[in-house]
Design a protein around this motif. Sequence first.
Motif, short mmCIF file in Angstrom:
data_model
loop_
_atom_site.label_atom_id
_atom_site.label_comp_id
_atom_site.label_asym_id
_atom_site.label_seq_id
_atom_site.Cartn_x
_atom_site.Cartn_y
_atom_site.Cartn_z
N VAL A 37 42.42 44.99 32.35
CA VAL A 37 41.44 44.16 31.66
C VAL A 37 40.05 44.34 32.27
CG1 VAL A 37 40.73 41.77 31.25
CG2 VAL A 37 43.08 42.47 30.80
N MET A 38 39.99 44.46 33.59
CA MET A 38 38.70 44.68 34.25
C MET A 38 38.05 45.97 33.74
SD MET A 38 37.78 44.97 38.32
CE MET A 38 38.74 46.48 38.53
N GLY A 39 38.85 47.03 33.62
CA GLY A 39 38.32 48.30 33.11
C GLY A 39 37.79 48.17 31.69
N LEU A 40 38.53 47.46 30.83
CA LEU A 40 38.09 47.27 29.45
C LEU A 40 36.78 46.49 29.38
CD1 LEU A 40 41.49 46.40 27.71
CD2 LEU A 40 40.11 48.46 27.36
N LYS A 41 36.65 45.47 30.21
CA LYS A 41 35.45 44.63 30.14
C LYS A 41 34.21 45.33 30.68
CE LYS A 41 37.69 40.15 29.90
NZ LYS A 41 37.79 38.79 30.43
N PHE A 42 34.38 46.13 31.72
CA PHE A 42 33.23 46.89 32.20
C PHE A 42 32.82 47.95 31.18
CE2 PHE A 42 33.82 45.10 36.48
CZ PHE A 42 32.49 44.94 36.84
N LEU A 43 33.79 48.49 30.47
CA LEU A 43 33.47 49.44 29.40
C LEU A 43 32.67 48.75 28.30
CD1 LEU A 43 33.72 52.18 27.98
CD2 LEU A 43 35.95 51.42 27.09
N ALA A 44 33.09 47.54 27.93
CA ALA A 44 32.37 46.79 26.90
C ALA A 44 30.94 46.49 27.34
CB ALA A 44 33.12 45.50 26.58
N TRP A 45 30.76 46.11 28.61
CA TRP A 45 29.40 45.84 29.12
C TRP A 45 28.56 47.11 29.12
CZ3 TRP A 45 27.88 47.84 34.07
CH2 TRP A 45 26.54 47.57 34.36
N TRP A 46 29.16 48.23 29.53
CA TRP A 46 28.43 49.51 29.60
C TRP A 46 27.95 49.94 28.21
CZ3 TRP A 46 29.86 54.59 27.90
CH2 TRP A 46 29.02 55.60 28.40
#
Length: 314
Positions: A37-46
């Motif tokens: 989930v952390m990876g998905l959320k940082f991708l969304a922010w990027w």
Amino acid sequence: MAIGGQSSNGSEEDGVRAGRVWVRQLAILSLVTAFAVMGLKFLAWWLTGSVALLSDALESIVNVVAACAALMAISIAHKPADEGHPFGHHKAEYFSAVLEGVLIVLAALLIISEAVPALFEPRPLDNSSAGIAINLLATIINAVLAITLLREGKRYRSPALQADGRHIMTDVWTSVGVVVALILSGLTGWLWLDPVIAILVAINILYHGARVVMSSLDRLMDRAVDPEEQALIERSIREEAEGAIEVHDIRTRIAGPARFIEFHLVVDRNMSVAAAHDICDRIETGIRRKVEGARVTIHVEPDQKSEPHGLPLA
């Protein structure tokens, strides 16, 4: 004179072991999911540059740390009693729960630190549709995990799993707030909605974090069982105490899945030790049938030790 023990059968012990294995597997699942989930959320922010999405991603870092702490605490709590810890290691989970609460508060402060500057310098959002889609996927994953942890944590009386579930559920609400912020900002062009909603979400997280900390600290202070469970214990004693006269000074404390129960049982002064022991065995078996994880200690006393506040049994 104290009579009491921990009689059990093989099937009960097998059930306890199976429950412990399942709780640990859930803790591992929580850790793996936290990384994903952390990876998905940082991708969304990027993809978007949204401060609300960044605050959500920052909270996910805290989730990973919390999941590690929960797994470690559960592993310690499931160790059997030893010479240095004759009552077991159950309270290790409460330390994890307190840490979870502190980390929830830290996550809220991280969100506020990112949102306040953006409130004065709103930034346009890019690829908001992609960010919303990715964030929704992460939110659905977190919601399923949180519901599972809360349900199974309650079922197996695991403070660490329950705290982890509450922590992840705050993350779910954070993500819902972020999605609302992105949608409203896109529809209205009001870029200030992004940081404002992030701050509102942070305030909600602070409240839940404080509740987790206070509840866990209360359990570390040897809190008694709740009134419903207390009534169940008293009813079990009355049902199985034929031959005894009175019970008084019923004291209980909670330690993770364990319930430590101690009381004084008054019998006829002429009753044999064997007869008194039989009554104690019946009472203990009755309590253990109704109260999972019960550890019962019974102090047998002669009838001259009756107390005015005692519960009559005869």
